[in-house]
Motif scaffolding. Sequence first.
Motif, PDB file in Angstrom:
ATOM      1  N   MET A   1       0.823  -1.190   0.000  1.00 23.71           N
ATOM      2  CA  MET A   1       0.000   0.000   0.000  1.00 23.71           C
ATOM      3  C   MET A   1       0.865   1.251   0.000  1.00 23.71           C
ATOM      4  SD  MET A   1      -3.405   0.899   1.247  1.00 23.71           S
ATOM      5  CE  MET A   1      -4.060   2.452   1.727  1.00 23.71           C
ATOM      6  N   ALA A   2       1.966   1.278   0.771  1.00 17.69           N
ATOM      7  CA  ALA A   2       2.840   2.451   0.822  1.00 17.69           C
ATOM      8  C   ALA A   2       3.432   2.751  -0.548  1.00 17.69           C
ATOM      9  CB  ALA A   2       3.951   2.247   1.851  1.00 17.69           C
ATOM     10  N   GLU A   3       3.769   1.705  -1.296  1.00 11.94           N
ATOM     11  CA  GLU A   3       4.307   1.928  -2.636  1.00 11.94           C
ATOM     12  C   GLU A   3       3.260   2.586  -3.532  1.00 11.94           C
ATOM     13  OE1 GLU A   3       7.439  -1.789  -2.809  1.00 11.94           O
ATOM     14  OE2 GLU A   3       5.967  -1.531  -4.387  1.00 11.94           O
ATOM     15  N   ASN A   4       2.025   2.136  -3.438  1.00  9.33           N
ATOM     16  CA  ASN A   4       0.964   2.723  -4.248  1.00  9.33           C
ATOM     17  C   ASN A   4       0.740   4.178  -3.872  1.00  9.33           C
ATOM     18  OD1 ASN A   4       0.614   0.285  -5.505  1.00  9.33           O
ATOM     19  ND2 ASN A   4      -1.072  -0.339  -4.197  1.00  9.33           N
ATOM     20  N   LEU A   5       0.747   4.485  -2.582  1.00 10.64           N
ATOM     21  CA  LEU A   5       0.579   5.865  -2.145  1.00 10.64           C
ATOM     22  C   LEU A   5       1.743   6.729  -2.592  1.00 10.64           C
ATOM     23  CD1 LEU A   5      -0.862   5.724   1.486  1.00 10.64           C
ATOM     24  CD2 LEU A   5      -1.947   6.634  -0.555  1.00 10.64           C
ATOM     25  N   SER A   6       2.962   6.223  -2.424  1.00  6.45           N
ATOM     26  CA  SER A   6       4.116   7.042  -2.789  1.00  6.45           C
ATOM     27  C   SER A   6       4.156   7.329  -4.284  1.00  6.45           C
ATOM     28  CB  SER A   6       5.421   6.403  -2.319  1.00  6.45           C
ATOM     29  OG  SER A   6       5.632   5.177  -2.962  1.00  6.45           O
ATOM     30  N   ASP A   7       3.554   6.462  -5.075  1.00  9.77           N
ATOM     31  CA  ASP A   7       3.460   6.726  -6.509  1.00  9.77           C
ATOM     32  C   ASP A   7       2.552   7.923  -6.790  1.00  9.77           C
ATOM     33  OD1 ASP A   7       5.110   4.585  -7.038  1.00  9.77           O
ATOM     34  OD2 ASP A   7       3.472   3.224  -7.561  1.00  9.77           O
ATOM     35  N   GLN A   8       1.649   8.214  -5.861  1.00 11.64           N
ATOM     36  CA  GLN A   8       0.716   9.318  -6.041  1.00 11.64           C
ATOM     37  C   GLN A   8       1.306  10.659  -5.613  1.00 11.64           C
ATOM     38  OE1 GLN A   8      -3.096   8.574  -4.245  1.00 11.64           O
ATOM     39  NE2 GLN A   8      -3.059   6.450  -4.890  1.00 11.64           N
ATOM     40  N   TYR A   9       2.423  10.653  -4.910  1.00 10.68           N
ATOM     41  CA  TYR A   9       2.995  11.902  -4.416  1.00 10.68           C
ATOM     42  C   TYR A   9       3.767  12.635  -5.509  1.00 10.68           C
ATOM     43  CZ  TYR A   9       5.747  15.401  -2.145  1.00 10.68           C
ATOM     44  OH  TYR A   9       6.303  16.614  -1.831  1.00 10.68           O
ATOM     45  N   SER A  10       3.546  13.915  -5.579  1.00 11.02           N
ATOM     46  CA  SER A  10       4.389  14.806  -6.361  1.00 11.02           C
ATOM     47  C   SER A  10       4.325  16.168  -5.684  1.00 11.02           C
ATOM     48  CB  SER A  10       3.927  14.915  -7.814  1.00 11.02           C
ATOM     49  OG  SER A  10       2.757  15.693  -7.908  1.00 11.02           O
ATOM     50  N   GLU A  11       5.364  16.953  -5.858  1.00 16.68           N
ATOM     51  CA  GLU A  11       5.387  18.277  -5.256  1.00 16.68           C
ATOM     52  C   GLU A  11       4.225  19.122  -5.778  1.00 16.68           C
ATOM     53  OE1 GLU A  11       8.485  21.977  -4.720  1.00 16.68           O
ATOM     54  OE2 GLU A  11       9.296  19.953  -4.952  1.00 16.68           O
ATOM     55  N   GLU A  12       3.954  18.978  -7.051  1.00 15.49           N
ATOM     56  CA  GLU A  12       2.842  19.729  -7.662  1.00 15.49           C
ATOM     57  C   GLU A  12       1.509  19.354  -7.022  1.00 15.49           C
ATOM     58  OE1 GLU A  12       0.602  19.913 -11.943  1.00 15.49           O
ATOM     59  OE2 GLU A  12       2.776  19.644 -11.956  1.00 15.49           O
ATOM     60  N   SER A  13       1.270  18.055  -6.832  1.00 13.21           N
ATOM     61  CA  SER A  13       0.001  17.629  -6.235  1.00 13.21           C
ATOM     62  C   SER A  13      -0.089  18.039  -4.768  1.00 13.21           C
ATOM     63  CB  SER A  13      -0.211  16.122  -6.406  1.00 13.21           C
ATOM     64  OG  SER A  13       0.837  15.387  -5.834  1.00 13.21           O
ATOM     65  N   PHE A  14       1.051  18.104  -4.091  1.00 14.41           N
ATOM     66  CA  PHE A  14       1.075  18.565  -2.703  1.00 14.41           C
ATOM     67  C   PHE A  14       0.586  20.009  -2.610  1.00 14.41           C
ATOM     68  CE2 PHE A  14       3.493  20.912   0.571  1.00 14.41           C
ATOM     69  CZ  PHE A  14       2.969  20.307   1.705  1.00 14.41           C
ATOM     70  N   TRP A  15       1.195  20.891  -3.415  1.00 12.58           N
ATOM     71  CA  TRP A  15       0.811  22.313  -3.371  1.00 12.58           C
ATOM     72  C   TRP A  15      -0.624  22.511  -3.850  1.00 12.58           C
ATOM     73  CZ3 TRP A  15       3.290  24.886  -0.092  1.00 12.58           C
ATOM     74  CH2 TRP A  15       4.662  24.730   0.097  1.00 12.58           C
ATOM     75  N   GLU A  16      -1.035  21.726  -4.822  1.00 15.17           N
ATOM     76  CA  GLU A  16      -2.404  21.823  -5.327  1.00 15.17           C
ATOM     77  C   GLU A  16      -3.409  21.471  -4.232  1.00 15.17           C
ATOM     78  OE1 GLU A  16      -4.971  19.319  -8.501  1.00 15.17           O
ATOM     79  OE2 GLU A  16      -3.071  20.132  -9.256  1.00 15.17           O
ATOM     80  N   LYS A  17      -3.135  20.403  -3.495  1.00 16.27           N
ATOM     81  CA  LYS A  17      -4.034  19.981  -2.410  1.00 16.27           C
ATOM     82  C   LYS A  17      -4.104  21.055  -1.338  1.00 16.27           C
ATOM     83  CE  LYS A  17      -6.201  16.839   0.276  1.00 16.27           C
ATOM     84  NZ  LYS A  17      -6.962  15.652  -0.003  1.00 16.27           N
ATOM     85  N   ILE A  18      -2.972  21.610  -0.965  1.00 15.19           N
ATOM     86  CA  ILE A  18      -2.967  22.638   0.080  1.00 15.19           C
ATOM     87  C   ILE A  18      -3.693  23.896  -0.392  1.00 15.19           C
ATOM     88  CG2 ILE A  18      -1.485  24.221   1.347  1.00 15.19           C
ATOM     89  CD1 ILE A  18       0.161  21.985   2.193  1.00 15.19           C
ATOM     90  N   LYS A  19      -3.440  24.300  -1.608  1.00  8.26           N
ATOM     91  CA  LYS A  19      -4.109  25.511  -2.114  1.00  8.26           C
ATOM     92  C   LYS A  19      -5.620  25.314  -2.213  1.00  8.26           C
ATOM     93  CE  LYS A  19      -0.142  27.258  -4.600  1.00  8.26           C
ATOM     94  NZ  LYS A  19       0.532  27.384  -5.879  1.00  8.26           N
ATOM     95  N   LYS A  20      -6.029  24.132  -2.624  1.00  8.08           N
ATOM     96  CA  LYS A  20      -7.447  23.875  -2.834  1.00  8.08           C
ATOM     97  C   LYS A  20      -8.197  23.592  -1.527  1.00  8.08           C
ATOM     98  CE  LYS A  20     -10.453  21.292  -5.941  1.00  8.08           C
ATOM     99  NZ  LYS A  20     -10.519  20.286  -6.996  1.00  8.08           N
TER     100      LYS A  20
END
Length: 127
Positions: A1-20
């Motif tokens: 499961m951790a591998e699947n989650l880590s595949d979803q991480y990107s710096e862009e998606s991090f900032w997008e989630k926080i902004k939204k």
Amino acid sequence: MAENLSDQYSEESFWEKIKKFGKKAGSKVVYSALLLFYCMKDGNAPVWTKTVIIGALAYFISPIDAIPDLVPIVGYTDDLGALVAALGTVAAYINDDIRQKAKAKLADWFGPDSQDDVADIDDKFSK
């Protein structure tokens, strides 16, 4: 499961989630995420801490949660739990510079009084 989650991480998606969703998630969730983000970016953090952090941030970003983020009041509780667990694991690598960067970004979004809201997190994870 951790591998699947880590595949979803990107710096862009991090900032997008926080902004939204940052305001909805609240200052404690955002500050915890920012501490982890800046710790991961720090050159002194070993690889294993970055792995822990990426897993926690990927969970935060993921639309699939134990408690869906859209559930009023409790929607971000599981995210905060994952972030706090990761903070506890990597706390030794979170220094004052990382805290200052996270607080500065938090103040940009939530205002200067937001630092009072997150003092308990600093107290819990300070050296």
